[in-house]
Design an enzyme around this catalytic site. Structure first.
Site, mmCIF file in Angstrom:
data_model
loop_
_atom_site.group_PDB
_atom_site.id
_atom_site.type_symbol
_atom_site.label_atom_id
_atom_site.label_comp_id
_atom_site.label_asym_id
_atom_site.label_seq_id
_atom_site.Cartn_x
_atom_site.Cartn_y
_atom_site.Cartn_z
ATOM 1 C CG HIS A 194 -1.851 1.135 1.325
ATOM 2 N ND1 HIS A 194 -3.159 1.064 0.908
ATOM 3 C CD2 HIS A 194 -1.678 2.404 1.772
ATOM 4 C CE1 HIS A 194 -3.744 2.238 1.094
ATOM 5 N NE2 HIS A 194 -2.871 3.068 1.632
ATOM 6 C CD GLU A 195 1.693 3.733 3.654
ATOM 7 O OE1 GLU A 195 1.999 4.808 3.102
ATOM 8 O OE2 GLU A 195 0.605 3.568 4.252
HETATM 9 ZN ZN ZN Z 1 -3.195 5.166 1.808
#
Ligand code: ZN
Length: 552
Positions: free
Chosen positions: A314-315
């Protein structure tokens, strides 16, 4: 072009001050010793004040006018090619920011900052004690000041509009209500079919081997600084994993091996470690000091694999966006994401549309099993794929699966509007929360800690922020559907661990533009049409129809 040059130099100073503050903010969350907090807060306050003063200076206002005249920018319609130029975009976006920043009286800015600081402390204590009354007065103050802010900014229709515009310019409250209504209508029968109606009793439905599948989703809370939140921030100050994880995700996974696996995957994605790095933090976030220096953070739970695994992906999605801004945009307000929704679309695209897909795990599961032979020896790719895509209504937003996640956002969006418009009193909020949870998800929390007190956002004064999470989900599917037309063998490429064409497409169509366009302008330009829930619903029907063997 003298005004434009002068303007660029002054905006460059603001960008440098903000980047310096971002370095200090990143350090605070990663390596700073705890005893340094007061000195650091003073340093950050000074930098924020200098940045604000420099940006809102009258001179910048005059330079914006003069630069617009030099460019004849007022004559550009959004369909004019000149609209897209870096210079015209800079003047357009900086003018929007400047007008917004100068409309809010300095005194109100200070009172909001103070209320947010006090509010966060009170919220942490209230959440620990699961006692809404300990937060109630703070929320009342924050809400009053937020109303004052909205009035200062001005609006035609809904008080929510100017607040939303801070995070998602170009999209109105009314549009979101329409989108959410469609989404809800379509989703309710899908969730019922996937859970056989059993989930609302808090039981794990046998059919999908259910339970929250969820990485503790890292979310961005402070858009301008890219300081992401927070998710279970303040949850008793702990970073404890969720209580229920579907097997085998609850087995023991060595932390160092998790770290190495995550880094290997995001290197394959194309994250450039020459111009970025990853560190640990209690609450994952991504920040950037320039496109040449992008910092990811992640956290690892040895007894809950998805937190580190999907948090890292995600990051990385946020980080790839930041690394992809065109160099020409450096040191300007354009070197940022188009909106929070667009930023989240990039993280969700890599985390979910790529990272929770069958082709992805066809390639990576054997490698994952090699990394954790004791924990995954008896598991095959299909079983693992099912475990990470379990659907079940749950109480905590950041633990929600991708199907029910948007219900959590609808609850918050509805309540924010009701509070601002005076339809719900702050004192009645816990009851209103529980009522909304019952209506949207069919479950009611036992405590305020697992209910109305679970998110940090309101305590920080971030009202109008929540819908951007759902917008990000919807946009990610719209963008993915569009890029599949240009990359017809995308699934084969993903199954071969190849992401170069995918990243190049995103770089060309989205990343390089930074903040030049609003989300609706960007979607239009890349051929996605207007914002729509349909591609996301298609994705859900296709993926979970295949998983459940049902026609959704
Ligand atoms: Zn996010």
């Amino acid at each position: 072009m003298r005004a434009l040059e002068d303007l660029r130099e002054r905006l460059g100073v603001v960008a440098d001050l903000d980047a310096a503050a971002a370095v200090l903010g990143w350090d605070q969350e990663t390596y700073m010793p705890p005893g340094a907090i007061e000195a650091r807060a003073a340093q950050l306050t000074t930098l924020a004040r200098l940045s604000h003063e420099t940006f809102t200076d009258e001179k910048i206002g005059r330079l914006l006018d003069a630069a617009a005249t030099e460019l004849d920018a007022d004559s550009f319609g959004s369909d004019d090619p000149a609209f897209d130029s870096d210079d015209a975009s800079l003047v357009r976006v900086a003018t929007r920011d400047w007008e917004r920043a100068t409309k809010i009286p300095a005194d109100l800015v200070a009172r909001l900052a103070h209320a947010a600081s006090m509010g966060q402390q009170a919220w942490q204590r209230a959440r620990q004690a699961s006692d809404f009354s300990a937060f109630e007065d703070h929320l009342r103050t924050i809400l009053e000041l937020t109303r004052d802010k909205a009035e200062a900014l001005g609006y035609d229709d809904r008080i929510y509009d100017p607040l939303l515009a801070e995070f998602e310019p170009g999209i109105s409250t009314g549009e979101i209500e329409l989108l959410f209504a469609t989404l809800r209508q379509e989703l309710v029968p899908i969730v019922e079919a996937l859970t056989d109606g059993a989930a609302d009793k808090g039981e794990i439905p046998g059919r999908l081997d259910g339970s929250p599948d969820k990485a503790e989703r890292p979310d961005r809370v402070d858009g301008s600084e890219h300081d992401d939140d927070s998710d279970r921030a303040g949850a008793s100050g702990s970073t404890a994993p969720p209580q229920i994880a579907p097997p085998p995700l609850d087995r023991v996974f060595d932390a160092a091996a998790q770290w190495d696996f995550g880094v290997a995957v995001i290197e394959d994605f194309g994250f450039d470690f020459e111009h970025g790095r990853q560190d640990r933090s209690a609450h994952p976030f991504t920040t950037a000091f320039s496109a040449a220096d992008v910092r990811l953070t992640t956290r690892i739970h040895e007894d809950f694999l998805p937190a580190g695994l999907f948090g890292t992906l995600h990051e990385c999605g946020h980080g790839l966006y930041e690394q992809g801004f065109a160099p020409e945009l450096a040191r300007t307000p354009l070197a940022d994401g188009a909106s929070l929704g667009v930023h989240e679309s990039q993280s969700r695209l890599w985390e979910i549309l790529v990272g929770r897909s069958r082709p992805f795990w066809a390639h990576y599961f054997p490698r994952l099993r090699d990394s954790f032979p004791e924990s995954l020896d008896d598991i095959d790719t299909d079983a693992f794929y099912r475990a990470i895509n379990t659907v079940r209504p749950s109480l905590i937003r950041v633990e929600a699966d991708e199907v029910t996640y948007n219900f959590h956002i609808m609850v918050r969006f509805e309540l924010e509007n009701a509070l601002l418009e005076g339809r719900v009193a702050v004192g009645d909020l816990p009851a209103a929360w529980n009522d909304a949870m019952e209506r949207y998800l069919g479950i009611v929390p036992d405590s305020d800690a697992d209910g109305v007190l679970q998110d940090i956002h309101w305590s920080m004064g971030a009202i109008g922020y929540f819908p951007t999470y759902t917008l990000g989900n919807l946009m990610s599917a719209q963008i993915f559907a569009r890029l599949r037309q240009d990359i017809p063998d995308l699934d084969e490429q993903i199954a071969a661990g190849r992401f170069d064409e995918l990243l190049a497409w995103l770089r060309h169509n989205i990343h390089r533009h930074g903040r030049k366009f609003t989300a609706p302008e960007l979607l239009e330009r890349i051929g996605c049409g207007p914002l729509s829930a349909e591609p996301w619903l298609e994705h859900i029907r296709g993926k979970y129809g295949e998983l459940s063997g049902k026609s959704l």
